[in-house]
Structures are given as structure tokens and as C-alpha cells.
Scaffold this active site. Structure first.
Site, PDB file in Angstrom:
ATOM      1  N   LYS A   8       0.823  -1.229   0.000  1.00 53.23           N
ATOM      2  CA  LYS A   8       0.000   0.000   0.000  1.00 53.23           C
ATOM      3  C   LYS A   8       0.849   1.269   0.000  1.00 53.23           C
ATOM      4  CE  LYS A   8      -2.251  -0.293   3.839  1.00 53.23           C
ATOM      5  NZ  LYS A   8      -1.862  -1.620   4.339  1.00 53.23           N
ATOM      6  N   ARG A  83     -10.114   2.109   8.590  1.00 55.20           N
ATOM      7  CA  ARG A  83      -9.805   0.714   8.902  1.00 55.20           C
ATOM      8  C   ARG A  83     -10.962   0.003   9.563  1.00 55.20           C
ATOM      9  NH1 ARG A  83      -4.072  -1.803  10.849  1.00 55.20           N
ATOM     10  NH2 ARG A  83      -5.196  -3.761  10.867  1.00 55.20           N
ATOM     11  N   ARG A 122      11.749  -9.625   5.228  1.00 56.11           N
ATOM     12  CA  ARG A 122      12.106  -8.214   5.339  1.00 56.11           C
ATOM     13  C   ARG A 122      13.102  -7.999   6.474  1.00 56.11           C
ATOM     14  NH1 ARG A 122       7.440  -3.655   6.073  1.00 56.11           N
ATOM     15  NH2 ARG A 122       7.310  -4.499   8.169  1.00 56.11           N
ATOM     16  N   ARG A 152      12.021  -7.618  12.285  1.00 54.63           N
ATOM     17  CA  ARG A 152      11.196  -7.080  13.374  1.00 54.63           C
ATOM     18  C   ARG A 152      10.371  -8.213  13.986  1.00 54.63           C
ATOM     19  NH1 ARG A 152       7.399  -2.282  12.246  1.00 54.63           N
ATOM     20  NH2 ARG A 152       6.350  -4.012  11.256  1.00 54.63           N
ATOM     21  N   ARG A 163      -1.550 -10.938  12.471  1.00 53.35           N
ATOM     22  CA  ARG A 163      -1.854  -9.581  11.987  1.00 53.35           C
ATOM     23  C   ARG A 163      -2.823  -9.638  10.816  1.00 53.35           C
ATOM     24  NH1 ARG A 163       3.864  -7.281  10.636  1.00 53.35           N
ATOM     25  NH2 ARG A 163       2.760  -5.420   9.946  1.00 53.35           N
TER      26      ARG A 163
END
Ligand SMILES: [Zn+2]
Length: 207
Positions: A8, A83, A122, A152, A163
Site C-alpha cells: 500500500k 480501517r 524483510r 522485526r 496480523r
């Protein structure tokens, strides 16, 4: 709209630049308001200090300031907002107030396993917070500042799956809400290169 890891931010930035309009994401607006120590920024900070979510009316107040600003007079792109259905309803009332309307809702779709793969590979710099660019994930240190590159905790596969679940629980009703509204909802496949996805988005908007 799109799940974490769907691209996004990247796609939104390209699209906003193409149209010469600002891009507003909730996280950025919150950070800016806190940095500039605005009334709403201080209010948001109080909730965050207490470990609570910033309420919708505070977020919508910040959006109102942005959407009624001069830079948004010729249009704007909302990134990852609204959201929740409550935010969508609040935005609807806000836009009516401002005499504006949304041209379209874009939903970027990427398969869950692809997102797990993308996010868990990532690497983020522990010093400056930059995400290592594609192809540099296997490097040990940041190309910008030399800090250590780490995954992370949020990007661990199990956490990413959680998530995604949270995202779908929150967002499916928002999409359903827009399906019932007069705003067209356009679904775009988020797989492939950045350029391919951007071309699909441009096509979906023109359709
Ligand atoms: Zn760095």
C-alpha cells in the site's frame, strides 16, 4: 486498502505523485501531530501513554485538518484509512461536511502466504529504521548507516498470520460497507513487480 505487506505505502506514494496530490496514512498523521504538539496530537499522546488505542474521533479530527487544508484542495489519497466501519462512517460525514467525495476504494489483494513470505524476509535497520531494499535482505548491515539489519518481531511468520487475521476481521466489514455505498470498490491483484501493480491500479481507476 490492503493487508500489511501488500505494498500500500509504495503504491500509494507512486499514485499520489502521479496525480500531484497528498497521501494521508493514519500512522504518519499521528506521528506528525505528536511531533508538532498540536491539541489533537497531545490528546492522542495521552491515550498512547496509557497503552490505549487512539479513539476514532481523535483520528477523524486529524483527518479533518488534513482534508480541509489547501494541499488537499485538488484531491487526496487515503492510505490504509478507514480501517473500521466506525471510521468509514465518520469519514463519510466528514466528506459530506467538506463537500467532497471519494472517487473509488482500491482494495489491494495479495495471498496470505505471499505476505508471510514478503514480511518474514524483510530486514529493518536497528539504528535508522530503514527497511533494507529488495535484494539486500541477506546483507548484515544497513547500506545507509551501517547499523545491524534485523527481522522485526512483528514480521515473524506466526505474528504476520495473526496480523492478517486481525486485518481481515476489521476490514471485511469496511469493504462490505463500501460495497453498499455509492463509492465504487475496485479490487487489484497485488502480486508481481511494483510497476506491474501500479499499471493495474491506474487501469482500475480509469475503468
Ligand atoms: Zn540504517
Amino acid at each position: 486498502m490492503g493487508p500489511p505487506g501488500a505494498g500500500k505505502g509504495t503504491q500509494g506514494a507512486l499514485l499520489a505523485r502521479r496525480h500531484g496530490i497528498p497521501r494521508y496514512a493514519t500512522g504518519d498523521i499521528l506521528r506528525e501531530a505528536r511531533r508538532e504538539n498540536t491539541v489533537l496530537g497531545r490528546e492522542a499522546q495521552r491515550y498512547m501513554d496509557a497503552g490505549e488505542l487512539v479513539p476514532d474521533d481523535v483520528i477523524l479530527g486529524m483527518m479533518r485538518e488534513k482534508l480541509s487544508s489547501d494541499e488537499a484542495a485538488d484531491g487526496f489519497l487515503l492510505d490504509g484509512f478507514p480501517r473500521t466501519v466506525a471510521q468509514a462512517e465518520g469519514l463519510d460525514a466528514l466528506l459530506e461536511d467538506l463537500g467532497q467525495e471519494l472517487d473509488a476504494v482500491l482494495s489491494l489483494e495479495v495471498a496470505d502466504e505471499e505476505i508471510v513470505r514478503r514480511l518474514s524476509s524483510r530486514r529493518v535497520c536497528a539504528e535508522c529504521g530503514r527497511v533494507a531494499p529488495a535484494g539486500a535482505e541477506s546483507h548484515e548491515s544497513c547500506q545507509e548507516c551501517g547499523g545491524a539489519l534485523k527481522r522485526r518481531a512483528d514480521d515473524e511468520p506466526q505474528t504476520v498470520r495473526r496480523r492478517l487475521e486481525v486485518y481481515r476481521e476489521e476490514t471485511a466489514p469496511v469493504l462490505a460497507w463500501y460495497e453498499r455505498s455509492e463509492t465504487p470498490v475496485r479490487t487489484v491483484k497485488g502480486g508481481g513487480s511494483v510497476e506491474e501493480v501500479q499499471a493495474r491500479i491506474i487501469g482500475a481507476i480509469a475503468a
